[in-house]
Design a protein around this motif. Structure first.
Motif, PDB file in Angstrom:
ATOM      1  N   GLY A   4      19.936  -3.152  -5.479  1.00 13.89           N
ATOM      2  CA  GLY A   4      19.016  -2.509  -4.535  1.00 13.89           C
ATOM      3  C   GLY A   4      18.417  -3.523  -3.579  1.00 13.89           C
ATOM      4  O   GLY A   4      18.175  -3.224  -2.408  1.00 13.89           O
ATOM      5  N   GLY A   5      18.213  -4.734  -4.080  1.00 17.35           N
ATOM      6  CA  GLY A   5      17.664  -5.789  -3.238  1.00 17.35           C
ATOM      7  C   GLY A   5      18.623  -6.189  -2.139  1.00 17.35           C
ATOM      8  O   GLY A   5      18.224  -6.389  -0.990  1.00 17.35           O
ATOM      9  N   VAL A   6      19.904  -6.279  -2.486  1.00 18.39           N
ATOM     10  CA  VAL A   6      20.895  -6.622  -1.467  1.00 18.39           C
ATOM     11  C   VAL A   6      20.893  -5.559  -0.363  1.00 18.39           C
ATOM     12  O   VAL A   6      20.938  -5.882   0.826  1.00 18.39           O
ATOM     13  N   LEU A   7      20.806  -4.293  -0.764  1.00 23.25           N
ATOM     14  CA  LEU A   7      20.761  -3.229   0.243  1.00 23.25           C
ATOM     15  C   LEU A   7      19.539  -3.402   1.141  1.00 23.25           C
ATOM     16  O   LEU A   7      19.615  -3.253   2.362  1.00 23.25           O
ATOM     17  N   ALA A   8      18.403  -3.746   0.521  1.00 27.52           N
ATOM     18  CA  ALA A   8      17.188  -3.948   1.317  1.00 27.52           C
ATOM     19  C   ALA A   8      17.389  -5.105   2.288  1.00 27.52           C
ATOM     20  O   ALA A   8      16.931  -5.051   3.431  1.00 27.52           O
TER      21      ALA A   8
END
Lengths: 531, 387, 213
Positions: free
Chosen positions: A46-50
């Motif tokens: 999810g962090g990579v997407l952010a």
């Protein structure tokens, strides 16, 4: 045969060797570990997407991804962080801690426990696979308002619905297990009002989950029927109503945000007393406050819908109820601070995160009060002000609570001490990175920047640049967290028996590291409150 | 470059913001710092929202100072030290009751003015003018609901920022993404009522300076009103995620004195009638082609791309296809009625017959397409009548 | 040890019962989500939430309804075509003035320009939303679907009255009809096609008076 083996394992032996240990395990500690690592993996995903989102927003103009993909990124970021990172992390804590805190040998329903974890990887694999489907991943926001998520949705919406069903089932089973454990497996003599606050926070959270996850399941089922079976719950053409979707969704959605914060309240209520060397202030009011928050969270949902066009009277009622939630929430903050008052405070990493939690969560609470004021909400609604608000309560609230809890209990769980210096560095990088990212979003929101847009007008450029820099700082400092954990497990100094001088609770009475089986005999428990 | 100069401004902005952001709101240092607080706006509602916002903000600042003051005091003076034992108290009923009641009273103080403003917002009676604002994926349609149906002005308002600016090939203008081809015009000093609705998914109509935000929901009409005292141009955006181009459907309103408004309205109405007449007139292929190119850039280019090749499968290519080369009727049909289940919209309601004919003609002759025919506004009218 | 493990086993027995009870709450809540649908409609009907007007004919008794001649309410009509709904749809007049308590008729027109049989559903909504409970339709094309053959036209009446209890400050009521393509949701009773023709067949344009009077 398998049953016999399983039960012998529970009674007498250590873990299996190899992968089967993790696949077939019914041990609450193993399952807790699985949940925590899984949630960490999802947190990184999810962090990579952010970070992709923040890269696109670094400067005005379209740089890296086209708008459709941008919408997929924000949607999946929200879904994965909410359902994949925060919630499973708290269930992981619950698995590790609740049996140890109430003096039970394991969770009440160990096999269901295994099932409720192992559903998750499938659910998220299914959700993530939508990126590869024609038409792309869900792109209608994590709130998936109809009809954008029904009539106008990409085909992958069906997989999204099934994934939500699976994670809902997992959550519900987890909650059933937690309630059953807390109500039936406490060591003799431990009354409900003797329970540690983390256990209380989870008991209340689990009830909330039982009350609202089925509603989420209901709403996605209605979507599924609308999309595939010709019903029209949300389609006006067939007599349905898109506004109904929002009511049902937020009936789930608002309690959901408390589901993500209550266990963090519980964690902080352990950490603050331990490092203040002083008992928690106002135990019973803490319990009542959490219960009040949980109950009130069920009747404030429409404050997410002030702009939908409800009658003025309805808006006023929801405004008042929402403002009322500030009272029990305020009580909790006051209690934590009173716990610190005239204590003997030291600042190890768990305490640092807990203090940051109190400060930043309170800021998020303040913006929450501002958002409750309906006429002002007309200006805030769906802007970056809201984005800033909920990241203050969910990142600085829920996530910092999780970090605090990990640093606090990790030595007891693993028997290894983490590197305090690096952990402090992790704290400061996270603290600075977080505030850099999200504090400025208050300003861009107030200045009028809508959320969920891939490109923006020039007056928002400076704020977005700062925000993106902060996001990368925050994001990459989480790799440091991974390094701290891995190096502690591999080569950390052995932790002492008591780990911290003043940590209280049954979980600290077991040897370090916590043996595979604990409290096969119920421990002695003397109520501190019954003096 | 813009990038570097922005970076150099960051330090100024950061220093200003983190120290005393809100206090600076009226100061002269504003030049270096972009707007960062809620606008006071130009309507009584937006001003009340602003004052509520600031009042609640300062109240929370006050609470914050006390709460964090106590906390930091404790953090500094109650650190572990060898000569002091921690206290052991864990309860104080009087204190707990006091702060519960205090918190409640503070909330009542906030709720009172908020209630007053809410009642005012809800009062849409006695408006002088009603405008329907309808959200489309991804543009707005404004319709002035005159009592005489033949005197109702209606038009679409599209993003006017060129693709080159969005794709960073051109320098971005001052009103990047907040500019439209045709502004909504309203009179000052009159109570204007908006009826907000949607054609497809949920959008939201928001002009910060007016202090109104209203969801546009298919099947619903939502009401908001404004009375603007100050002539000017006010810019806002769609604020509900509505699909791919959610970020690209601004709302721009020009408020003008009543006399100027009346003049504009009469002119606009005449123009609308003129277009009807124009549709009947003779057009040359060259005229159609060049007008068609303009229309294409404005309405079709985002999906079908500058080279006409689209982004298959979502946005099919227009180059050398069967439909473009031979099937004129089908071509008109798809442009006029759209294609259900795809992103292709029904332009028949959005464009006038002249523009429709021109763009279809353009598509049939651009990028090496050579259909050898001419599409005239009359073709469109015939098609529409036959429908 | 034995007593301890039997204690744990007793705990697990009780835990199973708890689990079943809690699970049944979950099942109930799943049902509750669906119960919210009619519940929502009831609330909407009762208090006119979100400007939804009555969905069944209002029974009107002229003898018992007095007309308030002192007030004149402007009722404004908006006709909106939803996405991909190609019908022509408009009201005869863009607004009418009516005394509270007075029964009034307005006429709407639809025309299906396509070459296929289509079913339309008009969805009414009023603003200000609190007037929904004072706006009564005794007869409305929105109570049922309309089925139109290719090229067919239909004249549709709306008969309504504004309640005399309408709050004093209100002088204008906006009534919108959003016309949706309901071909996928067609009910057998859809009106407008009494002596009709199979799918795809063309019939000459004609004026058909709507049913239901």
């Amino acid at each position: 045969m398998a049953e016999a083996t399983a039960s012998t394992h529970i009674e007498h032996s250590g873990p299996d060797a190899g992968i089967t240990r993790w696949l077939y395990t019914t041990n609450h500690k193993d399952i807790g570990t699985l949940y925590l690592w899984f949630s960490f993996l999802m947190f990184l995903f999810g962090g990579v997407l952010a970070l992709v989102v923040r890269a696109e927003l670094f400067q005005p103009g379209l740089q890296f991804i086209e708008p459709q993909l941008f919408n997929q990124m924000t949607t999946m970021h929200g879904l994965i962080m909410v359902f994949g990172a925060i919630m499973p992390a708290f269930v992981g804590f619950a698995n590790w801690l609740i049996p140890m805190m109430v003096g039970a040998p394991d969770m009440a329903l160990p096999r269901m426990n295994n099932l409720s974890f192992w559903i998750l990887p499938f659910a998220f694999a299914m959700l993530a696979s939508t990126f590869l489907m024609p038409g792309g991943a869900p792109d209608f926001g994590w709130t998936f308002y109809a009809p954008l998520s029904t009539t106008y949705a990409p085909d992958s919406v069906t997989f999204f619905i099934l994934a939500i069903h699976l994670m809902g089932a997992s959550s519900i089973m987890g909650s059933i297990n937690i309630i059953a454990t807390i109500l039936n497996m406490r060591t003799p003599g431990m009354k409900l009002m003797d329970m540690p606050l983390f256990v209380w926070s989870w008991l209340i959270t689990a009830y909330l989950l039982i009350a609202v996850m089925p509603v989420l399941a209901g709403v996605v089922t209605m979507m599924l029927f609308d999309i595939h079976f010709g019903t029209s719950f949300f389609n006006a053409a067939g007599g349905g109503d898109p506004v109904l979707f929002q009511h049902v969704f937020w009936f789930f959605g608002h309690p959901e945000v408390y589901i993500m914060i209550l266990p963090a309240f519980g964690i902080v209520s352990h950490v603050i007393p331990a490092f203040s060397r002083k008992p928690l202030f106002g135990y019973s009011s803490m319990v009542y406050a959490m219960a009040a928050i949980a109950i009130m969270s069920m009747v404030v949902w429409a404050h997410h819908m002030f702009t939908v066009g409800m009658p003025t009277v309805a808006q006023l009622i929801f405004m008042y109820l929402t403002m009322l939630i500030a009272v029990p929430t305020g009580v909790k903050v006051f209690n934590w601070i009173s716990t610190m008052w005239r204590g003997s405070i030291t600042y190890e990493t768990p305490m640092m995160f807990a203090i940051a939690f109190i400060i930043l969560f309170t800021l998020g609470g303040f913006t929450g009060i501002m958002l409750a004021i309906a006429p002002a909400d007309y200006q805030y609604h769906d802007t970056y002000f809201v984005v800033a608000h909920f990241h203050y309560v969910l990142v600085a609230g829920a996530l910092f609570g999780i970090f605090s809890g990990i640093y606090y209990w990790f030595p007891k769980w693993s028997g290894k001490m983490y590197n305090e210096g690096l952990a402090k560095l992790h704290f400061w990088l996270s603290f600075i990175g977080f505030n850099l990212t999200f504090f400025v979003q208050h300003f861009s929101g107030l200045a009028g920047m809508p959320r969920r847009i891939p490109d923006y007008a020039l007056q928002f450029a400076d704020f977005n640049m700062i925000s993106s820099i902060g996001a990368y700082l925050f994001g990459f400092s989480q790799l440091l967290f991974l390094f701290i954990l891995v190096s502690a497990i591999r080569s950390g100094k052995p932790a002492t028996q008591e780990v911290w001088d003043n940590a209280e609770g049954l979980e600290w009475t077991v040897p370090t590291p916590a043996p595979y089986h604990t409290f096969e005999t119920p421990p002695e428990f003397k109520s501190r409150r019954a003096h | 470059m813009a990038f570097m100069s922005r970076l150099s401004r960051l330090s100024v902005a950061l220093a200003g913001l983190f120290c005393s952001a809100f206090v600076l709101a009226d100061s002269t240092m504003m030049e270096a710092i972009p707007p960062f607080n809620m606008t006071q706006g130009v309507t009584s509602i937006s001003q009340e929202a602003y004052w509520l916002h600031m009042a609640v903000f300062w109240i929370t600042v006050g609470i914050g100072l006390v709460v964090f003051g106590v906390m930091f005091w404790s953090m500094i003076f109650h650190r572990r030290s060898p000569d002091r034992q921690p206290a052991t108290f864990d309860d104080n009923k009087a204190l707990e009751i006091t702060w519960t009641v205090a918190a409640f009273l503070i909330l009542v103080v906030m709720a009172w003015p908020a209630t007053m403003t809410m009642l005012k917002i809800g009062d849409t009676s006695d408006s002088d003018l009603t405008i329907e604002a309808r959200g489309y994926q991804w543009k707005w349609q404004y319709k002035y609901l005159d009592e005489d149906r033949n005197a109702q002005v209606s038009f679409f308002s599209n993003l006017a920022t060129p693709a080159g600016e969005i794709e960073n090939r051109q320098t971005k203008g001052e009103y990047y993404l907040l500019e439209v081809d045709e502004m909504l015009v309203i009179p000052t000093h009159r109570k204007v009522r908006f009826l907000v609705t949607s054609n497809d998914v949920i959008h939201a109509f928001w002009v910060p300076d007016f202090g109104i935000k209203s969801d546009a929901i298919p099947g619903y009409i939502n009401e908001r009103w404004v009375r603007v005292e100050q002539p000017g141009i006010y810019r806002g955006q769609c604020t509900e995620l509505c699909g791919r181009n959610h970020g690209f459907m601004p709302i721009v309103v020009r408020a003008v004195e009543a006399a100027e408004y009346d003049q504009w309205y009469a002119q606009k109405l005449a123009q609308q009638k003129e277009i009807d007449a124009l549709s009947q007139q003779e057009w040359t292929a060259e005229q159609l082609f060049s007008l068609g190119e303009e229309v294409y850039v404005k309405h079709c280019l985002v999906c079908h791309q500058a080279n006409g090749q689209g982004v298959p499968p979502a946005f099919p290519s227009l180059v050398g296809t069967e439909m473009v080369l031979t099937d004129k009727e089908g071509h008109i049909d798809i442009v006029y009625n759209g294609k259900a289940g795809t992103a292709m919209q029904a332009f028949g309601v959005q464009l006038n017959p002249v523009d429709l004919a021109a763009v279809i003609h353009y598509e049939r002759h651009a990028w090496g397409n050579d259909s050898g025919d001419v599409t005239t506004p009359l073709d469109i009218l015939k098609f529409a009548q036959k429908q | 040890m034995t007593s301890a493990s039997s204690l744990a086993r007793a705990g697990q027995q009780r835990a199973k019962r708890t689990a079943i009870r809690v699970a049944s709450v979950g099942v109930l809540m799943f049902g509750f989500a669906f119960a919210l649908v009619p519940l929502y409609d009831m609330v909407c009907n009762a208090i006119g939430l979100n400007g939804k007007t009555n969905t069944d004919a209002y029974s009107y008794d002229s003898a018992r309804t007095s007309v308030d001649k002192t007030r004149l309410i402007r009722v404004e009509f908006l006709t909106i075509n939803n996405d991909y709904m190609p019908w022509k749809f408009y009201a005869d007049k863009s607004s009418v003035r009516v005394h509270p308590g007075e029964l009034k008729t307005a006429t709407f027109h639809v025309h299906n320009p396509t070459d296929r049989v289509m079913v339309g559903q008009a969805v009414p909504n009023v603003a200000p939303s609190q007037t929904a409970r004072y706006f009564h339709k005794t007869e409305c094309f929105c109570f049922e679907q309309q089925r139109l053959a290719p090229g067919e036209s239909l004249e549709m009446p709306l008969r309504f009255l504004v309640d005399t209890e309408l709050p004093a400050g209100i002088r204008t009521i906006s009534l919108s009809y959003t016309l949706f393509d309901a071909s996928d949701y067609a009910s057998p009773e859809a009106s407008g096609l009494e002596n009709q023709v199979g799918l795809g067949q063309t019939v000459p344009t004609q004026e058909v008076i709507g049913r239901g009077q």
